[in-house]
Design an enzyme around this catalytic site. Structure first.
Site, PDB file in Angstrom:
ATOM      1  N   HIS A 198      35.354  63.902  20.261  1.00  0.00           N
ATOM      2  CA  HIS A 198      34.546  64.331  19.122  1.00  0.00           C
ATOM      3  C   HIS A 198      35.399  64.999  18.065  1.00  0.00           C
ATOM      4  O   HIS A 198      35.184  64.829  16.873  1.00  0.00           O
ATOM      5  CB  HIS A 198      33.440  65.263  19.607  1.00  0.00           C
ATOM      6  CG  HIS A 198      32.376  64.534  20.364  1.00  0.00           C
ATOM      7  ND1 HIS A 198      31.454  65.148  21.150  1.00  0.00           N
ATOM      8  CD2 HIS A 198      32.093  63.213  20.419  1.00  0.00           C
ATOM      9  CE1 HIS A 198      30.647  64.244  21.680  1.00  0.00           C
ATOM     10  NE2 HIS A 198      31.026  63.065  21.255  1.00  0.00           N
ATOM     11  N   GLU A 443      28.379  38.913  15.417  1.00  0.00           N
ATOM     12  CA  GLU A 443      29.285  39.757  16.197  1.00  0.00           C
ATOM     13  C   GLU A 443      29.346  39.351  17.666  1.00  0.00           C
ATOM     14  O   GLU A 443      29.987  40.007  18.471  1.00  0.00           O
ATOM     15  CB  GLU A 443      28.925  41.237  16.049  1.00  0.00           C
ATOM     16  CG  GLU A 443      27.485  41.584  16.316  1.00  0.00           C
ATOM     17  CD  GLU A 443      27.167  43.050  16.009  1.00  0.00           C
ATOM     18  OE1 GLU A 443      28.081  43.873  15.840  1.00  0.00           O
ATOM     19  OE2 GLU A 443      25.962  43.371  15.955  1.00  0.00           O
ATOM     20  N   ASP A 467      32.719  44.286  17.161  1.00  0.00           N
ATOM     21  CA  ASP A 467      32.126  43.710  18.365  1.00  0.00           C
ATOM     22  C   ASP A 467      32.578  42.277  18.582  1.00  0.00           C
ATOM     23  O   ASP A 467      32.742  41.845  19.721  1.00  0.00           O
ATOM     24  CB  ASP A 467      30.589  43.776  18.290  1.00  0.00           C
ATOM     25  CG  ASP A 467      30.093  45.143  18.718  1.00  0.00           C
ATOM     26  OD1 ASP A 467      30.601  45.666  19.719  1.00  0.00           O
ATOM     27  OD2 ASP A 467      29.218  45.704  18.027  1.00  0.00           O
ATOM     28  N   CYS A 514      31.861  43.419   7.751  1.00  0.00           N
ATOM     29  CA  CYS A 514      31.598  44.864   7.699  1.00  0.00           C
ATOM     30  C   CYS A 514      32.237  45.624   8.850  1.00  0.00           C
ATOM     31  O   CYS A 514      32.038  46.819   9.003  1.00  0.00           O
ATOM     32  CB  CYS A 514      30.104  45.146   7.643  1.00  0.00           C
ATOM     33  SG  CYS A 514      29.228  44.640   9.138  1.00  0.00           S
TER      34      CYS A 514
HETATM   35  C1  PEP Z   1      30.952  45.751  14.143  1.00  0.00           C
HETATM   36  O1  PEP Z   1      30.621  45.514  15.306  1.00  0.00           O
HETATM   37  O2  PEP Z   1      31.972  45.274  13.605  1.00  0.00           O
HETATM   38  C2  PEP Z   1      30.129  46.645  13.292  1.00  0.00           C
HETATM   39  C3  PEP Z   1      30.338  46.725  11.998  1.00  0.00           C
HETATM   40  O3  PEP Z   1      29.173  47.380  13.880  1.00  0.00           O
HETATM   41  P1  PEP Z   1      29.415  48.639  14.826  1.00  0.00           P
HETATM   42  O4  PEP Z   1      30.871  49.049  14.679  1.00  0.00           O
HETATM   43  O5  PEP Z   1      28.465  49.683  14.346  1.00  0.00           O
HETATM   44  O6  PEP Z   1      29.100  48.081  16.161  1.00  0.00           O
HETATM   45 MG    MG Z   2      28.659  45.977  16.071  1.00  0.00          MG
END
Ligand code: PEP
Ligand code: MG
Length: 583
Positions: A198, A443, A467, A514
């Protein structure tokens, strides 16, 4: 004293130079003695009082969190409140006093040591790191018991002097970190911690250079020693020679100059040399993060991780956020972005982002009932969120993004539920954007390999590389033992990415990235060369990525990227990426 260097884990970037300010753990000063029978209840009461005081302290820190505090912080403090209320900490030590006649401090330390030993046995690395949370809470109680009141001894001197101080400690709790932040210390060095601790997460979001996992740094570094933190390399140099100090001062000045230069690009449109417009969007976790997004000149929000509204609520409110509460948060973000699009992702809970109210029993949570799977299994909860998002769409441009889809029936069920939520709002006479765009996170490899199912049904796609890499390469993204296998340049990943971008383009369905890859400047040209036109990232990465975009010429990047995509040998791929950088 001779100069020496310590190696640990880099958790946030940049360089900090200053004098060490040491925090000694209260555990070191603990007195061990046996009490008399007639003192027992008084000793028990002393410990109970201390626990109550800490409860009050945490509650007031929680209440007074500044608006711009990192989103995770409230959740982390909640975790500490939970730990404090757990009988393992609030009752077992009382029994130790009663049974073994230990004084309060000794009883508490005995129990913390016992719990820590149990955590050492835990296999899950994320859970193992939670040992630190227990120790941090124990430390707080001890400080109250021993009367070493404030955890942050105020260093003497002007603010100017304080801002050049580097906090060195065995560990720092997120709550203490917040108090340090108010005093603008230059950096943090801790003995324990990893990428996921954290402390590391908060340091990153505060954008303060920090190095953790330094083993015995707090024993080796003396009060007032000169310390350099090289946050990029995860290295701490103690008592550097004048030459080294000078070199780092120059590097630090250069970094500051570069940041200043970048800030001038805030209003410059992200257009490549050949005239292609690129959309640079921000990833946010709470509505207040919109300020940072706007400050970085984002074209909108490409990913609002709505799960942060649901996490860490157990301490004060065991319930999930209501429709109105959620609506207020989404509306706040939409209004803050002043007409720019806001992409709200539906609840992506599970695995590394557990919901406190839902017990995790899956043997392998990353492959379990997470994200959209969880939402479809909890239709009432999902409908509440869908209605809240839809209602926010009456206040600006909202896009709805669904995580972890892999089956056609999941897409269909989700679309049916969105229609149901719309119908409910119409009946209730509540306004929303009838034409709201719905998109899917790509993902899961199965999704990236069956894109025709997606482009037919949805308005846009957003690739979650974090992911996608985890599932394609079969490596747990939070397990440091396999972290070396986490490779965005694996040819399988490059194939899935370029395929998704190409199929989206062929069908006129916009595709964004993203995941973390979108904010990595070493990969910007490669993604541009694949045809990517929308990047969404942490606001702090936006301007460095924009600079890459401004210096890129697609006429040169595209043919070179094609060569990289034909390569399979890792060396050929990395050399190809290096060549892109030189174009
Ligand atoms: C990802 O999996 O790349 C993503 C943007 O979502 P998170 O990191 O929140 O799983
Ligand atoms: Mg993700």
């Amino acid at each position: 004293m001779a100069s020496f260097t310590l190696h640990g884990i880099s958790v946030s970037r940049g360089i900090a130079i200053g004098r060490a300010h040491l925090l000694t753990p209260a555990t070191l000063d603990v007195k061990h003695y046996l009490i008399e029978q007639d003192q027992m209840e008084a000793e028990v009461a002393r410990l109970k009082d201390a626990i109550r005081t800490v409860h009050g302290e945490l509650q007031s820190i929680w209440r007074d969190l500044p608006k711009d505090a990192p989103a995770e912080l409230a959740a982390f403090i909640d975790v500490h409140v939970l730990i404090l209320s757990d009988p393992m900490l609030s009752e077992v030590p009382l029994n130790i006093i009663r049974k073994r006649y230990y004084n309060a401090e000794w009883a508490l330390v005995t129990q913390i040591d016992e719990l820590s030993a149990q955590f050492d046995e835990v296999e899950d690395p994320y859970l193992r790191e939670r040992k630190a949370d227990i120790q941090q809470v124990g430390e707080r109680i001890l400080k109250v018991l021993t009367g070493t009141a404030t955890t942050i001894p105020t260093p003497s001197g002007s603010e100017e002097k304080i801002s050049h101080m580097i906090v060195v400690a065995h560990d720092i709790s997120p709550a203490d970190m917040m108090q340090f932040r108010d005093r603008s210390f230059a950096g943090f060095v801790t003995d324990v911690g990893g990428q996921n601790s954290h402390t590391a997460i908060v340091a990153r979001s505060l954008d303060i250079p920090a190095a953790v996992g330094m083993f015995n740094a707090s024993a080796l570094i003396d009060q007032d020693d000169w310390v350099i933190i090289d946050g990029d390399a995860g290295v701490v140099i103690v008592d550097p020679s004048p030459q080294v100090l000078e070199q780092y001062r120059e590097r630090q000045a250069r970094l500051i100059r570069e940041r200043k230069k970048l800030s001038k690009l805030k209003k410059t449109p992200a257009i490549t040399i050949d005239g292609t417009e690129i959309h640079l969007m921000a990833n946010i976790e709470l509505p207040d993060d919109c300020a940072a997004a706007l400050d970085a000149g984002a074209n909108g929000v490409g990913l609002f991780r709505s799960e942060f509204l649901f996490m860490g609520r157990t301490g004060y409110n065991n319930k999930l956020p209501t429709e109105d509460e959620q609506f207020e948060s989404y509306r706040k973000a939409v209004v803050a972005m002043k007409g720019r699009p806001v992409t709200i992702r539906t609840l992506d809970i599970g695995a590394d982002k557990p919901l406190d109210t839902a017990e995790q029993t899956a043997l392998n949570p990353a492959l379990g009932l997470r994200a959209i799977r969880f939402c479809l299994a909890e239709p009432q909860m999902f409908l509440i969120q869908l209605r809240a998002i839809l209602r926010a769409s009456a206040f600006g441009k909202v896009r709805l993004l669904v995580p972890m889809l892999s089956h056609a029936f999941e897409i269909d069920q989700t679309l049916v539920m969105i229609e149901q939520a719309k119908a409910q709002l119409r009946t209730a006479n509540k306004r929303f954007d009838e034409a709201i765009e719905v998109g899917a996170m790509i993902e899961i490899p199965a999704a990236a390999l069956t894109l025709p199912l997606f482009v037919k049904r949805l308005d846009f796609l957003s690739i979650g590389t974090n992911d996608l890499i985890q599932y394609t390469l079969a490596i747990d993204r939070v397990d440091h033992e396999v972290a070396h296998l986490y490779n965005p340049l694996h040819p399988a990943i490059l194939y899935l990415l370029s395929n998704t971008i190409a199929i989206g383009a062929k069908h006129g369905v916009p595709v964004a990235v993203c995941g973390e890859m979108a904010g990595d400047t070493h990969l910007t040209r490669l993604l541009l060369g694949m045809g990517l036109r929308e990047f969404s990232m942490h606001p702090s990465q936006l301007l460095p990525v924009k600079q890459e975009v401004l210096n890129s010429d697609l006429r040169l990047l595209v043919p070179q990227t094609k060569k990289i995509l034909r390569a399979i040998e890792p060396r050929a791929i990395t050399e190809g990426v290096e060549r892109l950088a030189a174009l």
